[in-house]
Design an enzyme around this catalytic site. Structure first.
Site, PDB file in Angstrom:
ATOM      1  N   HIS A 155      15.713   7.241   8.713  1.00  0.00           N
ATOM      2  CA  HIS A 155      15.323   7.182   7.305  1.00  0.00           C
ATOM      3  C   HIS A 155      13.871   6.724   7.151  1.00  0.00           C
ATOM      4  O   HIS A 155      13.518   6.047   6.178  1.00  0.00           O
ATOM      5  CB  HIS A 155      16.254   6.268   6.507  1.00  0.00           C
ATOM      6  CG  HIS A 155      17.704   6.650   6.618  1.00  0.00           C
ATOM      7  ND1 HIS A 155      18.262   7.683   5.893  1.00  0.00           N
ATOM      8  CD2 HIS A 155      18.696   6.159   7.405  1.00  0.00           C
ATOM      9  CE1 HIS A 155      19.548   7.802   6.216  1.00  0.00           C
ATOM     10  NE2 HIS A 155      19.835   6.899   7.135  1.00  0.00           N
ATOM     11  N   SER A 278     -13.134  17.029   6.837  1.00  0.00           N
ATOM     12  CA  SER A 278     -13.433  17.013   5.410  1.00  0.00           C
ATOM     13  C   SER A 278     -14.917  17.275   5.200  1.00  0.00           C
ATOM     14  O   SER A 278     -15.757  16.751   5.941  1.00  0.00           O
ATOM     15  CB  SER A 278     -13.060  15.659   4.787  1.00  0.00           C
ATOM     16  OG  SER A 278     -13.562  15.562   3.463  1.00  0.00           O
TER      17      SER A 278
END
Length: 449
Positions: A155, A278
């Protein structure tokens, strides 16, 4: 730039491979269609349906270089039929004695479905090769990091210690099952289509079944028990298996995408000097490979759903089903081969940061080994009572910001553990290398020793 991203000069390397493009572009497709027509004519000559000299002429002129593709396109638009334009142009370059024998009794679906089978065969060969490389890369990681301890997560949260070799071995086993699926499925999707107007082969009379055998033999494809004009399960199975393969590849990509986040920092993608993450943030190293694997896998699953929809068709021919395959099968093939090849690059160049993995285990302050403490305590008070005792201590310890050892030995949290387990026993339980269970043996079962 191409209208479709798979044909883009700028981006096609990310959405397909040269090998699959070489099977699917217009010239390649039409040449393969001509090859199918030549094989049909030769098979028909073999069983006495077509004059031998006509079959020879058809074979000699089954060359896309002899055709004007612009003329083929214009004829196709003019007649509104999928392949009649091609046949008209082919007949013009054939000697007169062969013109009436080309495409003799066959239909568009005989031609295009057989082409689809040939593409599925060739793409399966390509995927099998890359999948074997990918499995080998996963096996190498599993073997190399058999004992590299890291947090296992459930999880999204740290659970128990595992090793990175265990994670890689799970990938390898899954990839191996996909190789088995490909091998098992080939005989079902690598089949000729030859049925004539309705699939009954009525046009060819008593020579129909010998023709079917001869046609399949010349193309190296299997012989179906019955034409599959509206039975699209084989194409759907092919698409489904490739969807399973890319889903596994996408899962691997998703895992690496997450594990290389700086706050986890357990792996890094291969990095090429000059690669830019970027245009505004010069420091960025983006997870380009792993991210793209997830994207490709999503697209293949979407296309595979369309293939399954095609199984619901009407009567003895339904163009809505099989014509959709003309769009999705090429995409599935391009995306899958690109994905598996990118995944090979990712795993073969993956950087594994073993020190960070161990640091993340240690940063959990012993809580990853709570199950082992519970197991030791269960011998004295029972499993469920042990769970409750360790749970109370763990929750109190986390609230106070102390390590699990301190929480277990502090009366103020829960004295049950300290009553039955000594500090030395607790220390043995909290050793992460002792909390791996059968991890090493399970890895060995996959990688072989």
């Amino acid at each position: 730039m191409g209208a479709h991203i798979t044909d883009s000069v700028l981006y096609r390397h990310l959405w397909g491979t040269d090998e699959v493009h070489a099977l699917l572009d217009d010239e390649a497709k039409i040449q393969r269609w001509l090859d199918v027509l030549a094989a049909l004519a030769t098979a028909q000559a073999e069983v006495g349906l077509v004059p031998a000299d006509a079959a020879t002429a058809i074979t000699e002129h089954a060359d896309v270089g002899l055709l004007d593709l612009a003329e083929v396109a214009a004829e196709t638009r003019a007649c509104g039929h999928s392949t009649l334009g091609l046949i008209r142009c082919l007949r013009r370059v054939l000697p007169e004695h062969a013109r009436e024998w080309v495409y003799y009794g066959a239909t568009v679906q005989d031609l295009t479905d057989t082409w689809t089978s040939l593409v599925m065969r060739d793409v399966t060969d390509l995927v099998v090769t890359e999948l074997a490389r990918l499995e080998s890369a996963a096996v190498a990681l599993a073997r190399r990091h058999r004992d590299t301890v890291m947090p296992g997560r459930t999880h999204g949260q740290p659970g128990l210690p595992i090793t990175f070799g265990f994670k890689a071995a799970v990938w390898a086993a899954e990839l191996r099952r996909h190789r088995s699926r490909l091998a098992e499925g080939r005989s079902r999707w690598e089949m000729v289509q030859l049925g004539g107007g309705l699939g009954t082969m009525e046009f060819w009379g008593e020579r129909a079944l010998p023709l079917l055998e001869a046609f399949a033999r010349r193309l190296g494809l299997g012989v179906p028990d019955i034409p599959w004009i509206t039975a699209r399960d084989s194409v759907a199975e092919f698409a489904g298996v490739l969807a399973l393969i890319t889903a596994t590849v996408g899962k691997i990509g998703q895992e690496i995408y997450q594990l290389q986040r700086p706050e986890i920092g357990e792996v890094s993608e291969p990095f090429t000097p000059g690669q830019v993450g970027s245009i505004t943030m010069p420091h960025k190293r983006n997870p380009e490979l792993s991210e793209h694997l997830v994207t490709l896998a999503r697209l293949v699953r979407a296309d595979a759903a369309v293939a399954v929809e095609g199984m619901v068709s009407e009567h003895e021919r339904d163009g809505r089903a099989w014509k959709a395959e003309w769009a999705i099968v090429p995409e599935i093939c391009l995306y899958t081969h690109a994905a598996v090849r990118l995944a090979v690059r990712l795993l073969e160049g993956l950087q594994v940061h073993a020190d960070r993995m161990r640091a993340n285990v240690d940063a959990a302050s012993g809580y990853l080994q709570s199950e082992r403490v519970m197991h030791a305590l269960a011998a004295h008070v029972g499993k469920h009572a042990a769970h409750e005792a360790v749970y109370r201590a763990a929750m109190a310890g986390r609230e106070r910001g102390i390590d699990l050892r301190t929480a277990l030995l502090t009366d103020a949290t829960d004295a049950t553990v300290a009553t039955y387990l000594s500090a030395e026993e607790i220390d043995r339980c909290l050793d992460p290398t002792a909390a791996l269970g059968a991890t090493g043996q399970l890895i060995d079962r996959v990688v072989g020793q």
